[in-house]
Design an enzyme around this catalytic site. Structure first.
Site, PDB file in Angstrom:
ATOM      1  N   LYS A 191       4.530   0.067   9.678  1.00 47.65           N
ATOM      2  CA  LYS A 191       4.290  -1.365   9.579  1.00 47.65           C
ATOM      3  C   LYS A 191       4.640  -2.014   8.025  1.00 47.65           C
ATOM      4  CE  LYS A 191      -0.581  -0.143   8.673  1.00 47.65           C
ATOM      5  NZ  LYS A 191      -1.781   0.159   9.241  1.00 47.65           N
ATOM      6  N   TYR A 236       1.799 -15.621 -21.464  1.00 47.41           N
ATOM      7  CA  TYR A 236       0.801 -16.643 -21.070  1.00 47.41           C
ATOM      8  C   TYR A 236      -0.597 -16.426 -21.645  1.00 47.41           C
ATOM      9  CZ  TYR A 236       4.921 -18.305 -18.293  1.00 47.41           C
ATOM     10  OH  TYR A 236       6.035 -18.642 -17.749  1.00 47.41           O
TER      11      TYR A 236
HETATM   12  C1  LIG Z   1      -2.334   1.554   8.846  1.00 44.93           C
HETATM   13  C2  LIG Z   1      -2.776   2.280   9.874  1.00 44.93           C
HETATM   14  C3  LIG Z   1      -2.720   3.622  10.088  1.00 44.93           C
HETATM   15  C4  LIG Z   1      -2.071   4.408   8.789  1.00 44.93           C
HETATM   16  O1  LIG Z   1      -2.595   4.435   7.891  1.00 44.93           O
HETATM   17  P1  LIG Z   1      -2.664   5.439   6.449  1.00 44.93           P
HETATM   18  O2  LIG Z   1      -3.891   5.207   5.930  1.00 44.93           O
HETATM   19  O3  LIG Z   1      -1.446   4.740   5.775  1.00 44.93           O
HETATM   20  O4  LIG Z   1      -2.017   6.731   6.849  1.00 44.93           O
HETATM   21  C5  LIG Z   1      -3.175   4.665  11.014  1.00 44.93           C
HETATM   22  N1  LIG Z   1      -4.134   3.889  12.125  1.00 44.93           N
HETATM   23  C6  LIG Z   1      -4.231   2.467  12.143  1.00 44.93           C
HETATM   24  C7  LIG Z   1      -4.967   1.914  13.246  1.00 44.93           C
HETATM   25  C8  LIG Z   1      -3.683   1.728  11.019  1.00 44.93           C
HETATM   26  O5  LIG Z   1      -3.747   0.401  11.192  1.00 44.93           O
END
Ligand SMILES: *Cc1c(COP(=O)(O)O)cnc(C)c1O
Length: 380
Positions: free
Chosen positions: A38, A268
């Site tokens: 993702k 800034y």
């Molecule tokens: C994003 C996600 C993962 C992966 O998580 P990591 O901590 O990056 O390994 C696994 N399961 C679900 C449901 C997620 O949303």
């Protein structure tokens, strides 16, 4: 001028391939691996990473939305894809059309997918999620049995998976154990009633390190695939981290070097005033590239193989850093924001700590204007 970037991210595809190989080695041949891609594969570039992971033995993909699923399909067909977020009512027909498995938390969601299955003449594989303490998606454990029976009794739905998600697995052993026990009770009840759901899963990256007993027959690593090990209050018992290496490094360049007298305010808000004469480098990255402003006056960058402190506020496109007295640097030299240079390294975890955030946010914040440069492997 070809490939002479001001600010860029390098992705080492061999690191990704080897990380996945280690995860495979650790979980064994009988456990499926859903690589989580993702948010543009955690900022690494979804299509290139999906292609590499397809070649390297990812069994399934985990995504946040349907566009990500379509991008994966455009690279290669046939891999099962699970949408980890809830599917909106207006997305159900598209999910069914594109064969994206939804995560089901409620009877209403199940009904919408059953209706779409009927309309399309397809059988829709779904994963049912149980909320054991995350409080985000999923049916309460006490109501899970009812929902499972509902899905099993819905024509057109195929209950392919059952899963849960840890809320504080890097920090809180007790709460994690409680979650595991709650999920375990449900699994025992299913087994006692002869109900077999093909895929059962609970472990993200942190759980792979801390809760090896809940590996079941599918795991869902994200961060570890990219070679970043989540850290927290729980001591690391696993040695997995010794075998993984970060795939991504983040680079920019020195654009100017100035000598400033004592008492010079920088950037800034004048949050930094030089306590003595100093040499200051302007570097070509800022929060517009995803170098978070929260790192102002706290982060370090690498120039000439040395750690250089960020001075004053990080701005949209430029940042200031102190050059150690003995360091001979010049405009055009590379500055490393995440990664190695000489004997020094800045990790995503360190940068996250300086910025008061987590490595997931550091990686996914690297913006679209930063070209991703792929090395090793065979990119798509
Ligand atoms: C994003 C996600 C993962 C992966 O998580 P990591 O901590 O990056 O390994 C696994 N399961 C679900 C449901 C997620 O949303």
């Amino acid at each position: 001028m070809k490939n002479y970037y001001r600010c860029w991210a390098e992705v080492d595809l061999n690191a990704l391939r080897e990380n996945l190989a280690w995860l495979r080695h650790r979980v064994g041949e009988d456990v499926k691996i859903m690589t989580v891609v993702k948010a543009d594969a955690y900022g690494h570039g979804l299509k290139q990473i999906a292609a590499l992971l397809m070649q390297s033995g990812s069994d399934l993909f985990g995504v946040a939305n349907l566009q990500e699923a379509q991008a994966i399909r455009s690279v290669g067909r046939g891999w099962p894809i699970l949408m980890l977020g809830a599917c909106l009512p207006g997305e159900v027909d598209t999910a069914v059309r594109d064969d994206v498995m939804p995560t089901i938390s409620t009877g209403d969601e199940a009904n919408r997918f059953a209706a779409a299955a009927k309309k399309s003449g397809k059988t829709v594989p779904v994963h049912l999620k149980v909320d054991t303490g995350m409080g985000r998606l999923g049916v309460k454990a006490s109501e899970a049995w009812e929902l499972i029976e509902h899905v099993l009794g819905s024509p057109g739905l195929d209950l392919q998976g059952l899963y849960t998600h840890y809320a504080s697995v890097e920090d809180d052993a007790k709460f994690s154990r409680q979650q595991a026990v709650e999920f375990g009770h449900l699994l025992q009840r299913l087994a006692a009633n002869g109900i077999r759901i093909p895929l059962v899963h609970a472990n993200n990256s942190g759980a792979l390190l801390h809760e090896p007993d809940t590996v079941f027959n599918l795991v869902r690593p994200g961060l570890l695939v990219y070679g970043v090990v989540p850290t927290g209050r729980r001591p690391q018992a696993s040695t997995l981290q010794n075998h993984l290496r970060p795939a991504l490094s983040f680079h920019c360049r020195v654009s100017l070097i100035k000598q400033i007298p004592r008492g010079t305010p920088l950037s800034y808000g004048q949050t930094f005033v030089s306590p003595r004469q100093m040499r200051v480098a302007t570097i070509t990255a800022g929060y517009g590239d995803g170098y978070l402003r929260a790192g102002s006056n706290r982060a370090y960058v690498l120039i000439g193989g040395r750690r250089c402190r960020v001075l004053g506020r990080i701005t949209m496109d430029q940042t200031l850093a102190e050059l150690p007295r003995s360091l001979a640097a010049q405009p055009g030299d590379e500055a490393v924001l995440i990664g190695r240079q000489g004997d020094e390294e800045v990790t995503a975890n360190q940068l996250a700590a300086w910025c008061g955030t987590v490595p997931w946010e550091i990686l996914t914040n690297i913006t679209y204007r930063v070209p991703r440069v792929y090395r090793g492997g065979q990119a798509a």
